[in-house]
Design a protein around this motif. Structure first.
Motif, PDB file in Angstrom:
ATOM      1  N   ALA A 236     -15.804 -20.435  31.138  1.00  0.00           N
ATOM      2  CA  ALA A 236     -15.311 -20.328  29.763  1.00  0.00           C
ATOM      3  C   ALA A 236     -14.930 -18.893  29.435  1.00  0.00           C
ATOM      4  CB  ALA A 236     -16.378 -20.834  28.786  1.00  0.00           C
ATOM      5  N   MET A 237     -15.752 -17.937  29.861  1.00  0.00           N
ATOM      6  CA  MET A 237     -15.459 -16.531  29.601  1.00  0.00           C
ATOM      7  C   MET A 237     -14.212 -16.095  30.373  1.00  0.00           C
ATOM      8  SD  MET A 237     -16.503 -13.985  27.767  1.00  0.00           S
ATOM      9  CE  MET A 237     -18.256 -14.127  27.404  1.00  0.00           C
ATOM     10  N   ALA A 238     -14.070 -16.585  31.608  1.00  0.00           N
ATOM     11  CA  ALA A 238     -12.884 -16.256  32.396  1.00  0.00           C
ATOM     12  C   ALA A 238     -11.619 -16.760  31.709  1.00  0.00           C
ATOM     13  CB  ALA A 238     -13.011 -16.863  33.797  1.00  0.00           C
ATOM     14  N   LEU A 239     -11.669 -17.981  31.201  1.00  0.00           N
ATOM     15  CA  LEU A 239     -10.512 -18.550  30.509  1.00  0.00           C
ATOM     16  C   LEU A 239     -10.233 -17.807  29.203  1.00  0.00           C
ATOM     17  CD1 LEU A 239     -11.268 -22.354  31.069  1.00  0.00           C
ATOM     18  CD2 LEU A 239      -9.489 -20.997  32.191  1.00  0.00           C
ATOM     19  N   ALA A 240     -11.294 -17.410  28.522  1.00  0.00           N
ATOM     20  CA  ALA A 240     -11.132 -16.688  27.256  1.00  0.00           C
ATOM     21  C   ALA A 240     -10.480 -15.328  27.460  1.00  0.00           C
ATOM     22  CB  ALA A 240     -12.492 -16.520  26.583  1.00  0.00           C
ATOM     23  N   LEU A 241     -10.789 -14.693  28.601  1.00  0.00           N
ATOM     24  CA  LEU A 241     -10.287 -13.348  28.869  1.00  0.00           C
ATOM     25  C   LEU A 241      -9.023 -13.350  29.731  1.00  0.00           C
ATOM     26  CD1 LEU A 241     -13.685 -11.609  29.724  1.00  0.00           C
ATOM     27  CD2 LEU A 241     -12.513 -11.662  27.520  1.00  0.00           C
ATOM     28  N   HIS A 242      -8.643 -14.542  30.229  1.00  0.00           N
ATOM     29  CA  HIS A 242      -7.479 -14.687  31.115  1.00  0.00           C
ATOM     30  C   HIS A 242      -7.663 -13.881  32.404  1.00  0.00           C
ATOM     31  CE1 HIS A 242      -5.534 -16.629  27.728  1.00  0.00           C
ATOM     32  NE2 HIS A 242      -5.776 -15.556  26.983  1.00  0.00           N
ATOM     33  N   VAL A 243      -8.857 -14.015  32.982  1.00  0.00           N
ATOM     34  CA  VAL A 243      -9.160 -13.360  34.254  1.00  0.00           C
ATOM     35  C   VAL A 243      -9.721 -14.395  35.223  1.00  0.00           C
ATOM     36  CG1 VAL A 243      -9.613 -11.127  33.171  1.00  0.00           C
ATOM     37  CG2 VAL A 243     -11.514 -12.731  33.543  1.00  0.00           C
ATOM     38  N   ARG A 244      -9.834 -13.991  36.475  1.00  0.00           N
ATOM     39  CA  ARG A 244     -10.397 -14.868  37.507  1.00  0.00           C
ATOM     40  C   ARG A 244     -11.713 -14.263  37.984  1.00  0.00           C
ATOM     41  NH1 ARG A 244      -7.937 -16.505  43.417  1.00  0.00           N
ATOM     42  NH2 ARG A 244      -8.555 -18.702  43.424  1.00  0.00           N
ATOM     43  N   LEU A 245     -12.784 -14.984  37.767  1.00  0.00           N
ATOM     44  CA  LEU A 245     -14.106 -14.507  38.148  1.00  0.00           C
ATOM     45  C   LEU A 245     -14.587 -15.240  39.393  1.00  0.00           C
ATOM     46  CD1 LEU A 245     -15.741 -14.367  34.586  1.00  0.00           C
ATOM     47  CD2 LEU A 245     -14.673 -12.495  35.859  1.00  0.00           C
ATOM     48  N   GLY A 246     -15.781 -14.890  39.877  1.00  0.00           N
ATOM     49  CA  GLY A 246     -16.341 -15.526  41.064  1.00  0.00           C
ATOM     50  C   GLY A 246     -15.743 -14.956  42.335  1.00  0.00           C
ATOM     51  N   GLY A 247     -15.765 -15.748  43.374  1.00  0.00           N
ATOM     52  CA  GLY A 247     -15.263 -15.297  44.669  1.00  0.00           C
ATOM     53  C   GLY A 247     -16.378 -14.794  45.565  1.00  0.00           C
ATOM     54  N   ASP A 248     -16.035 -14.513  46.807  1.00  0.00           N
ATOM     55  CA  ASP A 248     -17.027 -14.092  47.805  1.00  0.00           C
ATOM     56  C   ASP A 248     -17.780 -12.843  47.351  1.00  0.00           C
ATOM     57  OD1 ASP A 248     -16.077 -16.183  49.257  1.00  0.00           O
ATOM     58  OD2 ASP A 248     -15.009 -14.980  50.743  1.00  0.00           O
ATOM     59  N   THR A 249     -19.102 -12.875  47.559  1.00  0.00           N
ATOM     60  CA  THR A 249     -19.962 -11.781  47.100  1.00  0.00           C
ATOM     61  C   THR A 249     -21.067 -11.541  48.121  1.00  0.00           C
ATOM     62  OG1 THR A 249     -19.580 -12.545  44.815  1.00  0.00           O
ATOM     63  CG2 THR A 249     -21.354 -10.954  45.160  1.00  0.00           C
ATOM     64  N   PHE A 250     -21.438 -10.270  48.292  1.00  0.00           N
ATOM     65  CA  PHE A 250     -22.521  -9.926  49.207  1.00  0.00           C
ATOM     66  C   PHE A 250     -23.867  -9.946  48.495  1.00  0.00           C
ATOM     67  CE2 PHE A 250     -19.077  -8.215  51.750  1.00  0.00           C
ATOM     68  CZ  PHE A 250     -19.500  -8.477  53.052  1.00  0.00           C
ATOM     69  N   TYR A 251     -24.835 -10.636  49.125  1.00  0.00           N
ATOM     70  CA  TYR A 251     -26.215 -10.662  48.655  1.00  0.00           C
ATOM     71  C   TYR A 251     -27.131 -10.279  49.810  1.00  0.00           C
ATOM     72  CZ  TYR A 251     -24.635 -13.236  44.501  1.00  0.00           C
ATOM     73  OH  TYR A 251     -23.994 -13.615  43.339  1.00  0.00           O
ATOM     74  N   PHE A 252     -27.894  -9.190  49.627  1.00  0.00           N
ATOM     75  CA  PHE A 252     -28.851  -8.739  50.637  1.00  0.00           C
ATOM     76  C   PHE A 252     -28.193  -8.597  52.023  1.00  0.00           C
ATOM     77  CE2 PHE A 252     -31.053 -11.419  47.466  1.00  0.00           C
ATOM     78  CZ  PHE A 252     -31.811 -10.430  46.844  1.00  0.00           C
ATOM     79  N   GLY A 253     -26.978  -8.055  52.021  1.00  0.00           N
ATOM     80  CA  GLY A 253     -26.272  -7.780  53.264  1.00  0.00           C
ATOM     81  C   GLY A 253     -25.533  -8.952  53.862  1.00  0.00           C
ATOM     82  N   THR A 254     -25.576 -10.104  53.210  1.00  0.00           N
ATOM     83  CA  THR A 254     -24.917 -11.302  53.732  1.00  0.00           C
ATOM     84  C   THR A 254     -23.807 -11.750  52.793  1.00  0.00           C
ATOM     85  OG1 THR A 254     -26.980 -12.032  54.774  1.00  0.00           O
ATOM     86  CG2 THR A 254     -25.253 -13.688  54.494  1.00  0.00           C
ATOM     87  N   LEU A 255     -22.627 -12.019  53.353  1.00  0.00           N
ATOM     88  CA  LEU A 255     -21.505 -12.478  52.545  1.00  0.00           C
ATOM     89  C   LEU A 255     -21.708 -13.938  52.146  1.00  0.00           C
ATOM     90  CD1 LEU A 255     -18.677 -11.952  51.352  1.00  0.00           C
ATOM     91  CD2 LEU A 255     -17.717 -12.768  53.523  1.00  0.00           C
ATOM     92  N   LYS A 256     -21.620 -14.184  50.846  1.00  0.00           N
ATOM     93  CA  LYS A 256     -21.785 -15.540  50.335  1.00  0.00           C
ATOM     94  C   LYS A 256     -20.455 -16.019  49.766  1.00  0.00           C
ATOM     95  CE  LYS A 256     -25.119 -18.256  47.711  1.00  0.00           C
ATOM     96  NZ  LYS A 256     -26.363 -18.179  46.913  1.00  0.00           N
ATOM     97  N   HIS A 257     -19.986 -17.151  50.262  1.00  0.00           N
ATOM     98  CA  HIS A 257     -18.724 -17.708  49.795  1.00  0.00           C
ATOM     99  C   HIS A 257     -18.952 -18.467  48.484  1.00  0.00           C
ATOM    100  CE1 HIS A 257     -16.763 -16.550  53.507  1.00  0.00           C
ATOM    101  NE2 HIS A 257     -17.740 -17.116  54.195  1.00  0.00           N
ATOM    102  N   LYS A 258     -18.317 -17.992  47.433  1.00  0.00           N
ATOM    103  CA  LYS A 258     -18.483 -18.587  46.106  1.00  0.00           C
ATOM    104  C   LYS A 258     -17.132 -19.041  45.568  1.00  0.00           C
ATOM    105  CE  LYS A 258     -21.185 -16.413  43.238  1.00  0.00           C
ATOM    106  NZ  LYS A 258     -21.762 -15.320  42.404  1.00  0.00           N
ATOM    107  N   ALA A 259     -17.174 -20.038  44.730  1.00  0.00           N
ATOM    108  CA  ALA A 259     -15.946 -20.559  44.117  1.00  0.00           C
ATOM    109  C   ALA A 259     -15.376 -19.545  43.126  1.00  0.00           C
ATOM    110  CB  ALA A 259     -16.253 -21.869  43.400  1.00  0.00           C
TER     111      ALA A 259
END
Length: 280
Positions: A236-259
């Motif tokens: 909802a916040m992404a749509l309100a701001l017209h941006v794209r959030l989420g995506g691949d992110t590193f956690y504790f040195g490991t790449l996590k594939h996120k929507a």
């Protein structure tokens, strides 16, 4: 009706004053209760984790109900004033806004955002920092503001206090790692249930404040999040701001594939964070 007045006054008190330095925060007390049980009875099993939930909720429920009954001895006006003051300590909008606002104005932005998120921040770009700030703000609007007010409206002080106990247990033991995979499962599932309705209310409120035509447009991307709740206010916040959030992110040195959540520009800047904070 008294619950409505208490909710309004509690929100306004938190918005104006935030945390009170002259009193020990009740969430810290709940955290100490959780830590006590964990130190004495920890075993990485679902059964032991469920016993933690029963123990904490039993103690907190007795105290919350006793407090509510005690306040009934006061006049209705004083009851509302005292209840509002107590309830405000379980709402975290000012603290959340101030923490995110700080990210915009400190020199070391990575250090500031590291205090708010669990993802790796060392190699973040400035855009990544701002994206993380928006995501944590959107998600915590539900956990720290809307959900507490929702349960306060429904069940008075016991509602908001018991909710924060559930939420605190999840934040302390609800992790999918070697130590808490089983021990924290019961707390994590209970938190998912408790936040199911508030997270969606939060998303709708964001869409309404942003004057989006389809106020339920968040649902399609929101359900892609690994959490059954967090993705909805984030989308909802992404749509309100017209941006794209989420995506691949590193956690504790490991790449996590996120929507990905929402559609719009992927390069997030300072103004986008400020626009998120302005959605009051």
């Amino acid at each position: 009706m008294s619950n409505l007045f208490i909710a309004i006054f509690a929100y306004l008190i938190d918005k104006k004053f935030g945390e009170f330095s002259f009193i020990k925060h009740p969430v810290i007390v709940i955290g100490e209760l959780i830590s006590f049980f964990e130190k004495k009875f920890y075993n990485n099993s679902i059964t032991r984790g469920c016993l933690l939930v029963v123990f904490v909720l039993s103690v907190v429920s007795v105290l919350a109900v006793s407090l509510t009954l005690y306040l009934q001895f006061f006049s209705p006006f004083l009851n509302i004033v005292l209840s509002s003051f107590i309830a405000s300590m379980f709402i975290a909008h000012k603290m959340l806004r101030d923490s995110v606002f700080k990210v915009l104005h400190v020199k070391n932005k990575k250090e500031a955002i590291a205090q708010l998120v669990s993802r790796d921040t060392k190699d973040m770009s400035e855009s990544d920092v701002y994206k993380a700030a928006i995501e944590t703000y959107a998600e915590n609007l539900s956990d720290g503001v809307v959900a507490p007010l929702f349960y306060l409206l429904l069940f008075n002080l016991p509602g908001i206090i018991i909710y924060k106990a559930i939420n605190t247990m999840d934040s302390m033991v609800g992790y999918r790692n070697e130590k808490y995979e089983k021990f924290g499962k019961c707390a994590a599932k209970l938190d998912d249930i408790a936040n199911y309705i508030p997270s969606r209310i939060t998303a709708v409120l964001i869409m309404l404040l942003a004057r989006q035509k389809n106020i339920f447009a968040f649902y399609e991307d929101g359900k892609k999040h690994e959490s059954p709740n967090a993705g909805h206010p984030i989308t909802a916040m992404a749509l309100a701001l017209h941006v794209r959030l989420g995506g691949d992110t590193f956690y504790f040195g490991t790449l996590k594939h996120k929507a990905h959540f929402g559609t719009g520009k992927e390069e997030i800047d300072k103004k986008d964070v400020q626009n998120a904070l302005n959605l009051l």
